[in-house]
Design a protein around this motif. Sequence first.
Motif, mmCIF file in Angstrom:
data_model
loop_
_atom_site.group_PDB
_atom_site.id
_atom_site.type_symbol
_atom_site.label_atom_id
_atom_site.label_comp_id
_atom_site.label_asym_id
_atom_site.label_seq_id
_atom_site.Cartn_x
_atom_site.Cartn_y
_atom_site.Cartn_z
ATOM 1 N N ALA A 99 27.726 47.302 48.201
ATOM 2 C CA ALA A 99 28.096 46.756 49.509
ATOM 3 C C ALA A 99 29.606 46.631 49.627
ATOM 4 C CB ALA A 99 27.441 45.397 49.706
ATOM 5 N N ALA A 100 30.238 46.156 48.542
ATOM 6 C CA ALA A 100 31.688 45.998 48.557
ATOM 7 C C ALA A 100 32.354 47.347 48.763
ATOM 8 C CB ALA A 100 32.149 45.374 47.248
ATOM 9 N N LEU A 101 31.817 48.342 48.061
ATOM 10 C CA LEU A 101 32.385 49.690 48.151
ATOM 11 C C LEU A 101 32.308 50.205 49.584
ATOM 12 C CD1 LEU A 101 33.412 51.015 45.604
ATOM 13 C CD2 LEU A 101 31.455 52.556 45.680
ATOM 14 N N GLN A 109 39.444 42.410 50.830
ATOM 15 C CA GLN A 109 38.086 42.829 50.500
ATOM 16 C C GLN A 109 38.000 43.340 49.067
ATOM 17 O OE1 GLN A 109 35.778 44.986 53.602
ATOM 18 N NE2 GLN A 109 37.537 44.517 54.868
ATOM 19 N N ILE A 110 39.050 44.017 48.619
ATOM 20 C CA ILE A 110 39.065 44.462 47.220
ATOM 21 C C ILE A 110 39.020 43.243 46.305
ATOM 22 C CG2 ILE A 110 40.464 45.575 45.436
ATOM 23 C CD1 ILE A 110 41.523 47.416 47.685
ATOM 24 N N TYR A 111 39.836 42.253 46.655
ATOM 25 C CA TYR A 111 39.871 41.010 45.889
ATOM 26 C C TYR A 111 38.493 40.352 45.894
ATOM 27 C CZ TYR A 111 41.174 36.130 44.957
ATOM 28 O OH TYR A 111 41.259 34.877 44.478
ATOM 29 N N ALA A 112 37.875 40.335 47.092
ATOM 30 C CA ALA A 112 36.584 39.649 47.233
ATOM 31 C C ALA A 112 35.514 40.307 46.373
ATOM 32 C CB ALA A 112 36.148 39.636 48.692
ATOM 33 N N ALA A 113 35.628 41.634 46.178
ATOM 34 C CA ALA A 113 34.652 42.315 45.344
ATOM 35 C C ALA A 113 34.647 41.701 43.949
ATOM 36 C CB ALA A 113 34.977 43.807 45.264
ATOM 37 N N GLY A 114 35.827 41.265 43.480
ATOM 38 C CA GLY A 114 35.892 40.594 42.188
ATOM 39 C C GLY A 114 35.486 39.138 42.288
ATOM 40 N N TYR A 115 35.968 38.481 43.332
ATOM 41 C CA TYR A 115 35.765 37.031 43.454
ATOM 42 C C TYR A 115 34.301 36.676 43.663
ATOM 43 C CZ TYR A 115 36.650 32.250 44.999
ATOM 44 O OH TYR A 115 36.669 30.897 45.116
ATOM 45 N N MET A 116 33.613 37.503 44.483
ATOM 46 C CA MET A 116 32.235 37.166 44.846
ATOM 47 C C MET A 116 31.221 37.823 43.916
ATOM 48 S SD MET A 116 32.739 35.253 47.461
ATOM 49 C CE MET A 116 31.155 35.104 48.274
ATOM 50 N N HIS A 117 31.702 38.337 42.788
ATOM 51 C CA HIS A 117 30.851 39.223 41.998
ATOM 52 C C HIS A 117 29.529 38.608 41.579
ATOM 53 C CE1 HIS A 117 29.611 41.916 38.727
ATOM 54 N NE2 HIS A 117 30.190 42.817 39.496
ATOM 55 N N SER A 164 42.116 32.606 42.888
ATOM 56 C CA SER A 164 42.191 32.995 41.490
ATOM 57 C C SER A 164 42.247 31.758 40.597
ATOM 58 C CB SER A 164 43.427 33.878 41.291
ATOM 59 O OG SER A 164 43.556 34.237 39.956
ATOM 60 N N VAL A 165 43.002 30.752 41.029
ATOM 61 C CA VAL A 165 43.091 29.506 40.260
ATOM 62 C C VAL A 165 41.727 28.826 40.209
ATOM 63 C CG1 VAL A 165 44.034 27.179 40.276
ATOM 64 C CG2 VAL A 165 45.529 29.123 40.687
ATOM 65 N N ILE A 166 41.077 28.768 41.370
ATOM 66 C CA ILE A 166 39.754 28.129 41.419
ATOM 67 C C ILE A 166 38.778 28.892 40.532
ATOM 68 C CG2 ILE A 166 37.823 27.574 42.938
ATOM 69 C CD1 ILE A 166 39.968 27.326 45.191
ATOM 70 N N ILE A 209 39.325 21.621 31.206
ATOM 71 C CA ILE A 209 39.456 22.891 31.909
ATOM 72 C C ILE A 209 40.079 23.934 30.995
ATOM 73 C CG2 ILE A 209 40.717 24.046 33.762
ATOM 74 C CD1 ILE A 209 40.323 21.525 35.412
ATOM 75 N N HIS A 210 39.360 25.013 30.817
ATOM 76 C CA HIS A 210 39.897 26.108 30.014
ATOM 77 C C HIS A 210 40.134 27.279 30.934
ATOM 78 C CE1 HIS A 210 39.086 23.787 26.460
ATOM 79 N NE2 HIS A 210 37.877 23.554 26.933
ATOM 80 N N ALA A 211 41.345 27.359 31.451
ATOM 81 C CA ALA A 211 41.660 28.369 32.458
ATOM 82 C C ALA A 211 41.749 29.745 31.828
ATOM 83 C CB ALA A 211 42.984 28.019 33.124
ATOM 84 N N HIS A 212 41.430 30.748 32.640
ATOM 85 C CA HIS A 212 41.579 32.127 32.182
ATOM 86 C C HIS A 212 42.049 32.955 33.363
ATOM 87 C CE1 HIS A 212 37.917 33.256 34.349
ATOM 88 N NE2 HIS A 212 37.456 32.078 33.958
ATOM 89 N N GLU A 213 42.759 34.039 33.046
ATOM 90 C CA GLU A 213 43.256 34.888 34.132
ATOM 91 C C GLU A 213 42.095 35.644 34.772
ATOM 92 O OE1 GLU A 213 44.944 35.375 36.547
ATOM 93 O OE2 GLU A 213 46.870 36.076 35.812
ATOM 94 N N SER A 214 42.239 35.937 36.069
ATOM 95 C CA SER A 214 41.183 36.645 36.788
ATOM 96 C C SER A 214 41.243 38.133 36.460
ATOM 97 C CB SER A 214 41.375 36.437 38.288
ATOM 98 O OG SER A 214 41.398 35.063 38.562
ATOM 99 N N PRO A 215 40.137 38.873 36.723
ATOM 100 C CA PRO A 215 40.128 40.311 36.419
ATOM 101 C C PRO A 215 41.128 41.092 37.278
ATOM 102 C CG PRO A 215 38.180 39.669 37.638
ATOM 103 C CD PRO A 215 38.854 38.415 37.218
ATOM 104 N N ALA A 216 41.375 42.321 36.857
ATOM 105 C CA ALA A 216 42.379 43.149 37.525
ATOM 106 C C ALA A 216 42.015 43.428 38.975
ATOM 107 C CB ALA A 216 42.556 44.461 36.774
ATOM 108 N N LEU A 217 40.708 43.449 39.246
ATOM 109 C CA LEU A 217 40.261 43.677 40.620
ATOM 110 C C LEU A 217 40.828 42.613 41.557
ATOM 111 C CD1 LEU A 217 38.433 45.738 41.991
ATOM 112 C CD2 LEU A 217 36.527 44.162 41.699
ATOM 113 N N MET A 218 41.080 41.412 40.982
ATOM 114 C CA MET A 218 41.618 40.332 41.799
ATOM 115 C C MET A 218 43.137 40.259 41.720
ATOM 116 S SD MET A 218 38.632 37.600 40.965
ATOM 117 C CE MET A 218 39.394 36.106 41.570
ATOM 118 N N THR A 219 43.692 40.509 40.552
ATOM 119 C CA THR A 219 45.152 40.392 40.455
ATOM 120 C C THR A 219 45.854 41.573 41.107
ATOM 121 O OG1 THR A 219 44.998 41.334 38.251
ATOM 122 C CG2 THR A 219 45.192 38.941 38.395
ATOM 123 N N GLY A 220 45.190 42.734 41.150
ATOM 124 C CA GLY A 220 45.790 43.909 41.789
ATOM 125 C C GLY A 220 46.222 43.619 43.219
#
Lengths: 639, 103
Positions: free
Chosen positions: A30-32, A98-106, A347-349, A440-451
């Motif tokens: 759907a994201a695609l 929308q590209i970001y959302a594909a990662g965020y809503m995964h 991304s922080v959330i 809280i153990h934070a981690h960086e978001s995937p590249a799909l989101m940071t891109g």
Amino acid sequence: MADLAYWIPVGPFLAFGINILFGKQVKHKAALISIAASVLSCLLAWPLMYRVASEGHALTGDFVWLTLGNHPLHFGYLIDPLAATLLLVVTLVGTLIQIYAAGYMHDEARFSRFFAFVSLFMAAMLTLVIANHYLLFFMSWEVMGLCSYLLIGFYTEKDSAANASKKAFMTTRIGDVGFFLGLLTLHVAIGTLNFNELHEAVHLNAGHALLPMAALLIFCGTIGKSAQFPLHVWLPDAMEGPTPVSALIHAATMVAAGVYLVARSFVLLEVFPQVMPVIAVTGTITAFMAAFIALTATDIKKVLAYSTISQLGYMVAAMGLGSMMAGMFHLTTHAFFKALLFLGAGSVIHGTGTQDIREMGGLFGKMKSTAITFLIASLAIAGVPPLAGFWSKDEILLAAHDSGNPYIYFILSLTAFMTAFYMFRLFILTFLGKPRNPHIHAHESPALMTGPLWVLAAGSVLIGLPGSPWMHHWFQNFLAGGHHASEHVVNLRVMGMSVGIGLAGILLAVVIYARGLGMAERLARALRPFHTASINKLWFDEFYDIVFIRPFKAVARLLFRFDQQVVDGLVNGAGRGTGGLSRLHQLFDQYVIDGLVNFTGYFTQWWSAVIRRAQTGLVQNYLLIVFSGVILLLYFGMH
Amino acid sequence: MSLPLEHYLIFSLLLLSLGIFGVLARRNAIGVLIAIELILNAVNLNLVVFSRTVSSTPETGQIFAFFVIALAAAGAAVGLAIVMAIYRSRKSVQMQEFNLMKW
């Protein structure tokens, strides 16, 4: 070539159709589909924008959509520099989000539905941007409102989300009703709702008494959609939606549609000296008020929401001050850095699982990409040169300065100061210092989101340059359609002030928050009345609750009781009455009508029992009667 | 032929009355049939007398009288046949037994 413009909104609309109907089949594709549709719109739109920019005139095309009476409605597209600008913003920012959302809503179960709604929104927004007719504009405006409602309430299982979506829908509805009445009034006054004919028609009918009213009513649409004072209360609550939605709809594009409406109606609005100040003052109040509330907000998205309201107020104020270009310029730059801020917040959330900035802190090391892009966006919104926000905000402050109204200039400058302050308060509390919540153990978001973050960061840096003196205010001249040869003078005093204010705000934030929350708390105690006012959001919700919602509910309860007792009573009474009457009728039927019928039967039976005794079967009896009859006849015959 | 018309009529009336009385009052079915013959003959007498005295075409009444005589003979035959038939089933010729047509 130009008619390709019709196809711009078609892709996202098809994506909506596919994702909503075949969501179960497409699943994560759907994201695609949505992103592809969005990219397609981008590819269709950009050559058109290039043509507008190079040829210097608007592209138009229309067809008769409907004939009402003998009044044909010419629907079609109008791609002038204004629309081209927004087209760029919407397609570009929309695609990135929308590209970001594909990662965020995964991990979301209703993944395809989310992208269906986003695509529908994109289709509506693109239609709105290229619309050549107020009515078409209004239709897509309403579809956007629907998408906003659906997406705010996307987490349907959360009560707060459901309430927020209702609140957003109803609050904007107030403005929309005004907008629609405005359209009707405008049509009565000038006889056309076509943007192409607007300029001429307005100048022909400038004396029409209804025209200022139409202008004000149309502005009501902006107040609702762009969350201006006093209808701004829905936007902070709208943050209940997924973060990409907040970025796309409630920061970069849909809420900017209200500003776009003012820009579209500018030829109408600027004719009336009594309407423009209303717009300017509304925008100024909104900008200041929202910034004031943002100072104490502790939810990362709420801070950004109030910041959005504040920046929208800036844009509206700029328009009201007569500088449509400054407003549109700020709209463009704001779309980039505010989308970036929201996506960064998302991304922080995503990384921490909380939205409360008091629990964050020290995320810089763990989320480098997010932190750096967030910093760039914060600098941009704070107005640090040469980032995008500086150029556009400077334009607005310049317009305020030149308007000759020192109050508006002062308030907007103060707002700029507060903007810089609360943005850096947010940045410092989130990313710097020590982690305040050890769980809280934070981690960086995937590249799909940071891109997308990095692309938007680049945009936030560069998008202001076309409007800067370095490029000879190319953007402003482009918007003006090349008519006004550059008359922009660089006012170094205003520019210096604006830079100074921004830096001062940043500095103050650093001083107060560099060592944690201690100093801020002492300050809050010292300035208690202000702090209380800000943290309670100036009691707008409470005020509306008392003044509108409670009386409304009371009236509703009263009417309900009236309904229940009087109307229902009437209905039930009628029912019971009918029942009683029919029972009576039944008795009448049973005893009188049936009685008559039965009586006829019984009587016939009884009488025939009597009369049949005459039939003795004895011939002599019959003959006796015959002879008696003859004698009687003779007797009567003789007389 | 010197008897006046009235005498004939009175005689005919007496004959008719006798016939009617017989028809109504006789208990024997044969008697009733005979009484019917009396009525028909009273009529015949009237026909003949009137044709002789007052009619301009005397033949008409007389011919009519013959018809009545023929009819009477036929009627008597049929009547007797009915009486015979009833007698076979009821073993009686008493009129009060003849109530087959009762309700």
